[in-house]
Write an enzyme that holds these catalytic residues in place. Structure first.
Site, PDB file in Angstrom:
ATOM      1  N   ASP A   1      65.907-139.827   3.655  1.00  0.00           N
ATOM      2  CA  ASP A   1      67.045-140.666   3.259  1.00  0.00           C
ATOM      3  C   ASP A   1      68.279-140.369   4.110  1.00  0.00           C
ATOM      4  OD1 ASP A   1      65.165-141.272   1.348  1.00  0.00           O
ATOM      5  OD2 ASP A   1      66.177-140.230  -0.280  1.00  0.00           O
TER       6      ASP A   1
ATOM      7  N   ASP B   1      57.411-137.420   3.407  1.00  0.00           N
ATOM      8  CA  ASP B   1      58.399-136.683   4.226  1.00  0.00           C
ATOM      9  C   ASP B   1      58.348-135.181   3.964  1.00  0.00           C
ATOM     10  OD1 ASP B   1      59.758-136.903   1.736  1.00  0.00           O
ATOM     11  OD2 ASP B   1      61.680-137.481   2.643  1.00  0.00           O
TER      12      ASP B   1
END
Ligand code: GLA
Length: 381
Positions: free
Chosen positions: A172, A38
């Protein structure tokens, strides 16, 4: 039994002697594949799970926020005009989100709330992100702010980066805000496009908690990030997302060994994540499981973020005939593995793998078959 609305409703009534006005929930997550990609502007494929942080809240007329944590048996409060970072534990996540929302120009009002969760902490299931997103959802409900998952996830990440001081990527918070029931979500961490992807029929996702907690994870995480940034500079691109395997091989020999292996993990993991999406769309659990196995090997050998406990758990899971594939999940160094299995064997799988992991490590794991849920939600009572 997962936590539910009536439980937090009752906890609020017990604490404040009146019913709450809103109940919000934000889920934890497990990542199927796409690890440590990410922050390289790459691809991830997580799902929001049926374990969440809940807040029941009622409005106040002033700019004070008072919160009772059921799990910590603690009260804490802060005033929205005088936010100071006191490094005081769980309340800092709420203050950080208040700071981040106000910094973005949102006008917030105070509330009284009760906080309760069933996302295990430090296990790599994103309890912190769930707390940030639940807090953002609570402020959005109480302050009349339109809820939009993407900008709110970014504000949650900013709270984590700048207030809590942890340099996480966007995965997240974004899956906690934008999860989709019964789907994993492909996130393009550059454009932030989110695409729901259905699971192959007859499969189940199982989270396997090694009962070890990550140590030194922040420094190792920051070191990996810095290494990726230097590799991107070497290739003359913005992020490793922009390097394909052919470009990597053409120049890999000029990189030092560690940087070469770190970059190889990220570049191959991005590729595997896109292949995993294709396997899911073709209802091919065997191909998906094999990609998960390859991901684990790459994280263990090239990225070096696995641990003996994670490797033992992955071995135990794969030894079961119902397992298509298994890998560590999250930042690593401890916490959880994830497995894709045949749904009809779920109970037997959980019992057998727990016993075999216990036998090889002496530890007692926790095993959950998960259901993919929606991202953050608010209910007006
Ligand atoms: C942690 C971070 C995420 C991501 C993962 C590794 O969970 O919070 O942003 O980088 O590690 O994939």
């Amino acid at each position: 039994m997962p936590l539910s609305q009536p439980t937090v409703f009752a906890a609020f009534e017990a604490r404040f002697g009146r019913p709450p006005r809103w109940i919000v929930r934000a889920p934890g997550r497990v990542n199927l594949i796409g690890e440590h990609t990410d922050y390289n502007d790459g691809f991830v494929l997580p799902l929001a799970i049926d374990r969440a942080i809940w807040i029941a809240l009622g409005p106040r007329d002033d700019r004070r926020v008072t919160v009772h944590s059921v799990d910590f048996h603690e009260d804490a409060e802060f005033v929205l005009d005088r936010l100071a970072n006191e490094k005081a534990g769980w309340i800092e996540y709420l203050k950080g989100v208040a700071w981040s929302l106000q910094d973005a120009g949102h006008r917030l009002t105070g509330w009284d709330g009760v906080l309760q969760g069933d996302v295990p902490q430090g296990a790599g299931l994103s309890s912190s992100a769930a707390l940030e997103v639940a807090t953002a959802r609570a402020f959005a409900a109480s302050s009349g702010i339109d809820w939009a998952p993407h900008p709110m996830a970014l504000l949650g990440q900013k709270a984590e980066n700048r207030w809590v001081g942890v340099q996480c990527g966007i995965m997240d918070q974004l899956i906690s805000a934008a999860g989709q029931a019964d789907h994993a979500v492909l996130i393009d961490c550059r454009s932030l496009d989110t695409t729901p992807v259905p699971f192959p029929p007859g499969t189940a996702v199982v989270v396997l908690d090694t009962a070890t907690r990550r140590g030194l994870v922040d420094s190792a995480y920051n070191e990996r990030r810095a290494r990726c940034e230097s590799a991107a500079r070497f290739f003359g691109v913005k992020a490793l997302r922009d390097v394909d395997l052919a470009q990597f091989h053409a120049r890999a020999a000029d990189l030092d060994d560690t940087t070469r292996r770190r970059a190889r993990h990220v570049i191959t993991e991005n590729q595997r994540t896109l292949e995993a999406v294709a396997a899911m769309r073709q209802s091919d659990p065997i191909a998906l499981g094999s990609l998960m196995n390859q991901s684990h090997a790459s994280l263990r050998d090239d990225y070096e973020v696995s641990s003996d406990a994670l490797d033992a758990m992955v071995d135990s899971a794969r030894a079961h005939p119902a397992c298509y594939g298994a890998r560590m999940t999250g930042a690593g160094f401890g916490g959880c593995a994830v497995a894709l299995i045949e749904r009809q064997a779920a109970e037997e799988f959980a019992a057998t793998v727990a016993a075999s992991y216990h036998q090889s490590t002496g530890r007692t794991p926790a095993v959950y078959v998960c259901r993919a849920t929606n991202g953050a939600e608010a209910f007006e009572v």
